[in-house]
Design a protein around this motif. Structure first.
Motif, mmCIF file in Angstrom:
data_model
loop_
_atom_site.group_PDB
_atom_site.id
_atom_site.type_symbol
_atom_site.label_atom_id
_atom_site.label_comp_id
_atom_site.label_asym_id
_atom_site.label_seq_id
_atom_site.Cartn_x
_atom_site.Cartn_y
_atom_site.Cartn_z
ATOM 1 N N THR A 153 -11.655 43.260 21.276
ATOM 2 C CA THR A 153 -11.467 41.927 21.859
ATOM 3 C C THR A 153 -10.037 41.723 22.331
ATOM 4 O O THR A 153 -9.802 41.131 23.386
ATOM 5 C CB THR A 153 -11.848 40.848 20.829
ATOM 6 O OG1 THR A 153 -13.204 41.039 20.420
ATOM 7 C CG2 THR A 153 -11.706 39.461 21.424
ATOM 8 N N LEU A 164 -9.562 43.622 25.682
ATOM 9 C CA LEU A 164 -10.223 42.939 26.796
ATOM 10 C C LEU A 164 -9.493 41.646 27.148
ATOM 11 O O LEU A 164 -9.374 41.290 28.329
ATOM 12 C CB LEU A 164 -11.676 42.648 26.434
ATOM 13 C CG LEU A 164 -12.584 43.876 26.283
ATOM 14 C CD1 LEU A 164 -13.932 43.478 25.716
ATOM 15 C CD2 LEU A 164 -12.762 44.571 27.623
ATOM 16 N N THR A 165 -8.996 40.940 26.146
ATOM 17 C CA THR A 165 -8.248 39.707 26.407
ATOM 18 C C THR A 165 -6.980 39.995 27.193
ATOM 19 O O THR A 165 -6.669 39.297 28.168
ATOM 20 C CB THR A 165 -7.898 39.010 25.077
ATOM 21 O OG1 THR A 165 -9.110 38.693 24.374
ATOM 22 C CG2 THR A 165 -7.123 37.730 25.320
ATOM 23 N N ILE A 176 -17.160 40.693 30.876
ATOM 24 C CA ILE A 176 -16.160 40.094 29.989
ATOM 25 C C ILE A 176 -14.871 39.820 30.757
ATOM 26 O O ILE A 176 -14.293 38.724 30.669
ATOM 27 C CB ILE A 176 -15.898 41.017 28.785
ATOM 28 C CG1 ILE A 176 -17.194 41.271 28.019
ATOM 29 C CG2 ILE A 176 -14.845 40.410 27.862
ATOM 30 C CD1 ILE A 176 -17.064 42.275 26.896
ATOM 31 N N VAL A 193 -13.051 36.212 31.541
ATOM 32 C CA VAL A 193 -11.645 35.929 31.241
ATOM 33 C C VAL A 193 -10.917 35.482 32.496
ATOM 34 O O VAL A 193 -10.151 34.504 32.488
ATOM 35 C CB VAL A 193 -10.969 37.174 30.629
ATOM 36 C CG1 VAL A 193 -9.473 36.934 30.450
ATOM 37 C CG2 VAL A 193 -11.602 37.521 29.295
ATOM 38 N N ALA A 251 -13.000 36.053 26.608
ATOM 39 C CA ALA A 251 -13.425 37.357 26.092
ATOM 40 C C ALA A 251 -14.570 37.203 25.098
ATOM 41 O O ALA A 251 -15.546 37.967 25.123
ATOM 42 C CB ALA A 251 -12.238 38.064 25.434
#
Length: 293
Positions: A98, A101-102, A160, A164, A229
């Motif tokens: 996470t 991806l963030t 994802i 975001v 995310a």
């Protein structure tokens, strides 16, 4: 008097050498020293820790002492901690997924948002054409787009990162455009009086003056990146914390689901603090030239 004259002569020499206005960044010694003391004082660490302790105490009182909430809805903090330690081999790798991806989605949003904001600030016609579209895109409920993103871009990281991006880019665009269109009048007049070109004026005056506003948008967007995310992971097969929340909640293990939520909160605080540190290091003159609380 001699020192002041020498400083002015040095600034004038820098202007003649570069052909562009040298933007003065006044840094008074008392203000800079006060800013450094504020950044490194024990209160800077102690007060956030005190706030966390108070929040945990309230959580414990509500769930364990007063029992105002059923444990199935909100487990007590000791149960969440026990679940976190028991499922650390699953939750910690999910935290890494996470976080990655963030950060990637936030960086993509930053690049695109700053470029779009520069385009809006450069032309009033461009701003009038595309501002309504940007507002319309921002107004769409992003959670409603989750299933559609899976159909449109497929499984994996793409939905994802798209989620975001959709949540983050608008505050970055708005803050960048606002900062570039509100250059202090004295700095703009200084650039004109020195016959600076558009690029010289932008590079040495307008963009540096806009950076505090840009960082405001970035700090607003950073928590939104974590939210995006997690929402994206609800509709993806990536084993991040959002995916784990759905899995554990589906089998009735709400304590572990809340442990994942706590990790999301800790991750958001860490990323926001890192961004604030970058702002402090990149813009040292801001705290030195503005009134501090």
């Amino acid at each position: 008097m001699t020192e002041t004259t020498g400083t002015r002569a040095g600034d004038a020499g820098a202007e003649r050498e570069t052909g562009a206005p040298a933007v003065a960044t006044p840094t008074t010694a008392p203000a800079a020293a006060a800013a450094r003391r504020g950044a490194g004082s024990p209160l800077a660490v102690g007060l956030p820790l005190l706030g966390a302790v108070i929040a945990l105490a309230v959580w414990w009182l509500v769930t364990s002492v007063l029992e105002l909430v059923h444990p199935a809805s909100l487990p007590p903090p000791q149960a969440v901690w026990k679940s976190l330690t028991a499922s650390a081999d699953v939750l910690l790798p999910a935290l890494g997924t996470t976080t990655m991806l963030t950060l990637v989605g936030f960086l993509l949003s930053t690049v695109a948002g700053v470029l779009i904001g520069m385009a809006l600030a450069a032309s009033r016609h461009v701003e009038r054409m595309f501002s309504p579209l940007l507002v319309a895109v921002n107004a769409v409920p992003k959670i409603a787009l989750g299933p559609l993103l899976v159909v449109s871009v497929g499984w994996g990281e793409k939905p994802i990162l798209t989620m975001v991006f959709l949540l983050c880019f608008f505050p970055i665009v708005l803050s960048t455009a606002t900062g570039l269109t509100t250059t202090p009048a004295d700095l703009a007049e200084l650039a004109r009086s020195l016959n600076a070109s558009w690029w010289q004026s932008f590079r040495k005056v307008r963009f540096p003056a806009a950076l505090p506003q840009v960082f405001v948008g970035l700090k607003v967007a950073m928590p939104l990146a974590a939210i995006g995310a997690v929402i994206g992971e609800f509709y993806s097969d990536m084993p991040g914390l959002g995916y784990q929340i759905l899995q554990y909640n589906g089998v009735g293990d709400t304590a572990t689901a809340w442990a994942a939520i706590v990790l999301i909160a800790v991750m958001s605080i860490a990323l926001y603090s890192a961004l604030s540190l970058v702002e402090r290091l990149a813009l040292p003159w801001v705290r030195a030239t503005t009134s501090a609380r």
